[in-house]
Design a protein around this motif. Structure first.
Motif, PDB file in Angstrom:
ATOM      1  N   PHE A  59      43.066 125.824  19.426  1.00  0.00           N
ATOM      2  CA  PHE A  59      43.297 124.565  19.191  1.00  0.00           C
ATOM      3  C   PHE A  59      44.761 124.647  18.939  1.00  0.00           C
ATOM      4  O   PHE A  59      44.788 122.840  19.388  1.00  0.00           O
ATOM      5  CB  PHE A  59      42.244 124.547  17.766  1.00  0.00           C
ATOM      6  N   LEU A  60      45.927 124.963  18.312  1.00  0.00           N
ATOM      7  CA  LEU A  60      46.940 125.208  18.152  1.00  0.00           C
ATOM      8  C   LEU A  60      47.606 124.660  19.301  1.00  0.00           C
ATOM      9  O   LEU A  60      48.189 124.125  19.674  1.00  0.00           O
ATOM     10  CB  LEU A  60      47.146 126.142  17.144  1.00  0.00           C
ATOM     11  N   ASP A  61      46.892 125.813  20.472  1.00  0.00           N
ATOM     12  CA  ASP A  61      47.931 125.779  21.438  1.00  0.00           C
ATOM     13  C   ASP A  61      47.454 124.241  22.273  1.00  0.00           C
ATOM     14  O   ASP A  61      48.542 124.091  22.725  1.00  0.00           O
ATOM     15  CB  ASP A  61      47.210 127.140  22.509  1.00  0.00           C
ATOM     16  N   LYS A  62      46.201 124.468  22.864  1.00  0.00           N
ATOM     17  CA  LYS A  62      46.268 122.517  22.815  1.00  0.00           C
ATOM     18  C   LYS A  62      46.742 121.612  22.879  1.00  0.00           C
ATOM     19  O   LYS A  62      47.512 121.142  23.835  1.00  0.00           O
ATOM     20  CB  LYS A  62      44.382 122.395  23.298  1.00  0.00           C
ATOM     21  N   GLN A  63      47.361 121.643  21.158  1.00  0.00           N
ATOM     22  CA  GLN A  63      48.520 120.644  21.198  1.00  0.00           C
ATOM     23  C   GLN A  63      49.480 120.925  21.048  1.00  0.00           C
ATOM     24  O   GLN A  63      50.280 119.742  21.354  1.00  0.00           O
ATOM     25  CB  GLN A  63      48.004 120.572  18.793  1.00  0.00           C
ATOM     26  N   ASP A  64      49.960 122.144  21.388  1.00  0.00           N
ATOM     27  CA  ASP A  64      50.812 122.200  21.997  1.00  0.00           C
ATOM     28  C   ASP A  64      51.280 122.301  23.036  1.00  0.00           C
ATOM     29  O   ASP A  64      52.565 121.225  23.808  1.00  0.00           O
ATOM     30  CB  ASP A  64      51.924 123.547  21.757  1.00  0.00           C
ATOM     31  N   ASN A  65      50.158 122.102  24.706  1.00  0.00           N
ATOM     32  CA  ASN A  65      50.597 122.125  25.747  1.00  0.00           C
ATOM     33  C   ASN A  65      50.454 120.369  25.818  1.00  0.00           C
ATOM     34  O   ASN A  65      50.992 119.689  26.481  1.00  0.00           O
ATOM     35  CB  ASN A  65      49.334 122.589  26.074  1.00  0.00           C
ATOM     36  N   VAL A  66      49.669 119.957  24.964  1.00  0.00           N
ATOM     37  CA  VAL A  66      49.546 118.406  24.637  1.00  0.00           C
ATOM     38  C   VAL A  66      51.094 117.922  24.409  1.00  0.00           C
ATOM     39  O   VAL A  66      51.743 117.151  25.078  1.00  0.00           O
ATOM     40  CB  VAL A  66      48.814 117.164  24.090  1.00  0.00           C
ATOM     41  N   ARG A  67      51.652 118.686  23.938  1.00  0.00           N
ATOM     42  CA  ARG A  67      53.226 117.996  22.662  1.00  0.00           C
ATOM     43  C   ARG A  67      54.566 118.490  24.201  1.00  0.00           C
ATOM     44  O   ARG A  67      54.824 117.630  24.569  1.00  0.00           O
ATOM     45  CB  ARG A  67      53.619 118.116  22.080  1.00  0.00           C
ATOM     46  N   ARG A  68      54.090 119.058  25.113  1.00  0.00           N
ATOM     47  CA  ARG A  68      55.548 119.200  25.983  1.00  0.00           C
ATOM     48  C   ARG A  68      54.950 118.879  27.242  1.00  0.00           C
ATOM     49  O   ARG A  68      55.628 118.709  27.686  1.00  0.00           O
ATOM     50  CB  ARG A  68      54.686 120.889  26.695  1.00  0.00           C
ATOM     51  N   ARG A  69      53.404 118.841  27.771  1.00  0.00           N
ATOM     52  CA  ARG A  69      52.826 117.668  28.674  1.00  0.00           C
ATOM     53  C   ARG A  69      54.279 116.043  28.554  1.00  0.00           C
ATOM     54  O   ARG A  69      54.280 115.893  29.782  1.00  0.00           O
ATOM     55  CB  ARG A  69      51.431 117.117  29.015  1.00  0.00           C
ATOM     56  N   VAL A  70      53.267 115.645  27.080  1.00  0.00           N
ATOM     57  CA  VAL A  70      54.661 114.861  26.615  1.00  0.00           C
ATOM     58  C   VAL A  70      55.823 114.519  27.300  1.00  0.00           C
ATOM     59  O   VAL A  70      57.213 113.264  27.538  1.00  0.00           O
ATOM     60  CB  VAL A  70      54.283 113.549  26.012  1.00  0.00           C
ATOM     61  N   ASP A  71      56.797 115.474  26.530  1.00  0.00           N
ATOM     62  CA  ASP A  71      57.777 115.655  26.878  1.00  0.00           C
ATOM     63  C   ASP A  71      58.057 115.953  28.601  1.00  0.00           C
ATOM     64  O   ASP A  71      59.537 115.360  28.369  1.00  0.00           O
ATOM     65  CB  ASP A  71      58.959 117.000  26.197  1.00  0.00           C
ATOM     66  N   GLY A  72      57.542 116.684  29.143  1.00  0.00           N
ATOM     67  CA  GLY A  72      57.916 116.238  31.139  1.00  0.00           C
ATOM     68  C   GLY A  72      57.892 115.019  30.799  1.00  0.00           C
ATOM     69  O   GLY A  72      58.473 114.753  32.255  1.00  0.00           O
ATOM     70  N   TRP A  73      56.999 113.785  31.092  1.00  0.00           N
ATOM     71  CA  TRP A  73      57.662 112.578  31.222  1.00  0.00           C
ATOM     72  C   TRP A  73      58.417 111.645  30.301  1.00  0.00           C
ATOM     73  O   TRP A  73      58.541 111.290  31.804  1.00  0.00           O
ATOM     74  CB  TRP A  73      56.046 111.533  30.283  1.00  0.00           C
ATOM     75  N   VAL A  74      58.882 112.034  29.922  1.00  0.00           N
ATOM     76  CA  VAL A  74      60.118 111.441  28.893  1.00  0.00           C
ATOM     77  C   VAL A  74      61.216 111.812  29.854  1.00  0.00           C
ATOM     78  O   VAL A  74      62.216 111.565  30.107  1.00  0.00           O
ATOM     79  CB  VAL A  74      60.267 112.262  27.164  1.00  0.00           C
ATOM     80  N   MET A  75      61.701 113.657  29.818  1.00  0.00           N
ATOM     81  CA  MET A  75      62.544 113.716  30.814  1.00  0.00           C
ATOM     82  C   MET A  75      62.887 113.406  32.708  1.00  0.00           C
ATOM     83  O   MET A  75      63.716 113.129  32.662  1.00  0.00           O
ATOM     84  CB  MET A  75      62.191 115.295  30.613  1.00  0.00           C
ATOM     85  N   LYS A  76      61.274 113.355  32.735  1.00  0.00           N
ATOM     86  CA  LYS A  76      61.229 113.029  34.367  1.00  0.00           C
ATOM     87  C   LYS A  76      61.112 111.108  33.908  1.00  0.00           C
ATOM     88  O   LYS A  76      61.254 110.951  36.075  1.00  0.00           O
ATOM     89  CB  LYS A  76      60.434 113.568  34.862  1.00  0.00           C
ATOM     90  N   GLY A  77      60.821 110.661  33.529  1.00  0.00           N
ATOM     91  CA  GLY A  77      61.588 108.922  33.465  1.00  0.00           C
ATOM     92  C   GLY A  77      59.947 108.707  34.398  1.00  0.00           C
ATOM     93  O   GLY A  77      59.374 108.135  34.711  1.00  0.00           O
ATOM     94  N   SER A  78      58.949 109.718  33.866  1.00  0.00           N
ATOM     95  CA  SER A  78      57.545 109.221  34.571  1.00  0.00           C
ATOM     96  C   SER A  78      56.929 108.324  33.518  1.00  0.00           C
ATOM     97  O   SER A  78      57.405 107.976  32.729  1.00  0.00           O
ATOM     98  CB  SER A  78      56.873 110.585  34.639  1.00  0.00           C
ATOM     99  N   SER A  79      55.746 107.370  35.004  1.00  0.00           N
ATOM    100  CA  SER A  79      54.797 106.431  33.788  1.00  0.00           C
ATOM    101  C   SER A  79      53.710 106.759  32.904  1.00  0.00           C
ATOM    102  O   SER A  79      52.935 106.065  31.936  1.00  0.00           O
ATOM    103  CB  SER A  79      54.288 105.564  34.720  1.00  0.00           C
ATOM    104  N   GLY A  80      53.066 108.811  32.687  1.00  0.00           N
ATOM    105  CA  GLY A  80      52.582 109.171  31.831  1.00  0.00           C
ATOM    106  C   GLY A  80      51.368 108.639  32.763  1.00  0.00           C
ATOM    107  O   GLY A  80      50.075 108.624  31.970  1.00  0.00           O
ATOM    108  N   ARG A  81      51.228 108.010  33.864  1.00  0.00           N
ATOM    109  CA  ARG A  81      49.594 108.073  34.421  1.00  0.00           C
ATOM    110  C   ARG A  81      48.096 109.034  34.409  1.00  0.00           C
ATOM    111  O   ARG A  81      47.451 108.289  34.180  1.00  0.00           O
ATOM    112  CB  ARG A  81      49.822 107.966  36.324  1.00  0.00           C
TER     113      ARG A  81
END
Length: 501
Positions: free
Chosen positions: A477-499
């Motif tokens: 459960f905690l690993d899944k939360q961390d993975n979501v946070r890292r994915r969102v950070d990736g969008w921010v750094m790449k300027g992705s649209s988050g699609r």
């Protein structure tokens, strides 16, 4: 008000003649007025009603208590030191409704928080070893609460925390076992795991409002659930209703399309948030709050309900956790949670991108992360509104006061099972009760306590606590939360649209 009282209490007898109803209604109002203004115990009024009303022996006392309420019984000529604790209150819970309701998901953390002491239990010596860290000690014996103060807490944190436990005893009379516990009322958790590596079972059990991954403090609902009079914040039950109504004032789509935060910015990590104060550059409005000045102005610009006018609201910790988290999440705005270090009893079951949007706490990435979240939300309005509603629904439905009390009950009940001794009274402990803590307080303090007072025993048992989860389930459960946070950070750094959300 009296007409509403008559309507509520005479409903079982409406088929009787109007003359009889009028006669007994007058009697009931007299009993009510006696209770309200002459300190006649309302339990006595209940006996009077049952004796006077024809056939009233068939009306459950519980129903009458629910409608009349068990009010404060203040000594007429007394004061805060001479006030006695009345003995009219029920001492046993007789629920008229059996519950099969399972406790909310966040109750599972009770087992985890008490985990260090599960194998070997808790001795008196271990409890007393926490005295050097504690602000006060609470002992419950035969349903009565005694406490001993060790040092001053900030404002009235300690007394409102104790007030909350007193209300738990009123809600579930005779249900809570004998207890002996130490409580820390500061900001930061203080029992560090590193001091007990390999023998955590020997750490002092200490109740507190928050913890992190490096501490062993036992999270407990904070004082603000029963009110924070120093900054004019109502108890949670009343405030939650106000927030729910306030959310209806402005539909989400019509709210201001940027992120908002207001509070004391000059504490902890919040100072870095001030750099994000630009609706043009960072899509954020950061407002500082001077509570001393605000108190002088009568708290006219700090009404929490009036702040639910933005599509996005920011939560960021101060010195440690902040009681503001529940207020922010309840606003029907998409909550931007600057990834917290500290957590309180309910927050570990909040899921990123379901209940809130995670914000990177790195000072070099904070503003950019906020800007991206707002831009994404304004470009994906329906998805953003869905996150906003889910977070608000979690707070409105999962954090009801019934659940707060049930969490307290199960936490204290499970803790009591670990005690390897029978709690007893120490010479320094003094008995307290709702009357001693409310009857002779100054007006605002008394009002907050009376407003948050449990009026009578519950009609049902506490929710059913689920058994502990396997460690691998919690880790996943905690690993899944961390993975979501890292994915969102990736969008921010790449300027992705988050699609890919």
């Amino acid at each position: 008000m009296h007409s509403q009282f008559i309507e509520a209490i005479t409903w079982p007898f409406k088929r009787r003649s109007s003359t009889i109803v009028l006669f007994y209604s007058t009697l009931l109002v007299g009993a009510f007025i006696g209770t309200r203004y002459m300190n006649v115990p309302s339990i006595g009024a209940t006996r009077l009603i049952r004796k006077a009303l024809p056939g009233s022996k068939n009306v459950p006392t519980k129903n009458l208590l629910k409608r009349i309420g068990v009010h404060l019984q203040c000594d007429k000529q007394g004061n805060s030191t001479t006030q006695t604790c009345p003995n009219h209150y029920p001492t046993k819970l007789n629920p008229i409704k059996k519950t099969a309701r399972k406790c909310p998901d966040y109750f599972k953390w009770i087992h985890d928080d008490l985990g260090p002491w599960k194998a070997k239990g808790i001795t008196r010596e271990m409890v007393e070893s926490a005295k050097r860290l504690a602000f006060f000690r609470i002992v419950v014996v035969d349903g009565k609460l005694y406490w001993e103060k060790y040092r001053d807490a900030y404002q009235t944190r300690d007394v409102f925390t104790i007030w909350g436990i007193l209300q738990l005893l009123r809600l579930y009379p005779g249900k809570l076992p004998d207890l002996d516990l130490m409580f820390e009322a500061g900001d930061i958790a203080v029992v560090y795991k590193s001091n007990y590596t390999g023998h955590e079972w020997n750490a002092p059990p200490l109740f507190h409002y928050c913890k992190d991954d490096h501490t062993l403090d036992i999270p407990f609902p904070d004082w603000s659930f029963w009110g924070w009079p120093e900054i004019n914040i109502k108890g949670w039950e009343e405030l939650k209703k106000d927030l729910e109504e306030g959310n209806k004032r402005i539909p989400w789509m019509e709210r201001l399309p940027f992120a908002f935060w207001k509070g004391n910015a000059f504490m902890g990590d919040r100072i870095k948030l001030i750099e994000c104060n630009s609706t043009d550059q960072w899509n954020a409005h950061i407002a500082t709050q001077d509570w001393e000045e605000e108190s002088k102005k009568g708290f006219k610009s700090s009404n929490l309900v009036d702040q639910c006018v933005h599509r996005y609201k920011i939560y960021i910790e101060g010195i440690a956790w902040s009681v503001s988290e529940k207020y922010i999440l309840a606003c029907d705005s998409m909550s931007l949670l600057v990834t917290p270090r500290w957590y309180e009893f309910f927050t570990r079951s909040l899921i990123p991108m379901k209940h809130f949007w995670p914000i990177n706490p790195d000072p070099n990435k904070l503003c950019k992360s906020i800007k991206f979240a707002v831009s994404w939300g304004n470009n994906h309005k329906q998805k953003a509104q869905k996150i906003a509603k889910a977070g608000s629904k979690f707070i409105q439905e999962q954090l009801m006061m019934d659940n707060v009390y049930d969490y307290m009950f199960h936490l204290l009940n499970e803790y009591s099972k670990l005690l390897k001794y029978k709690p007893s009274l120490d010479l320094g402990a003094n008995e307290t009760c709702s009357e001693k803590m409310a009857c002779f307080e100054e007006a605002l303090q008394k009002q907050f306590r009376v407003d948050s007072m449990v009026k009578g025993p519950s009609e049902k048992d506490p929710c059913i606590l689920q058994p502990p989860q396997e460690p691998q389930v919690i880790k996943a459960f905690l690993d899944k939360q961390d993975n979501v946070r890292r994915r969102v950070d990736g969008w921010v750094m790449k300027g992705s649209s988050g699609r890919d959300l």
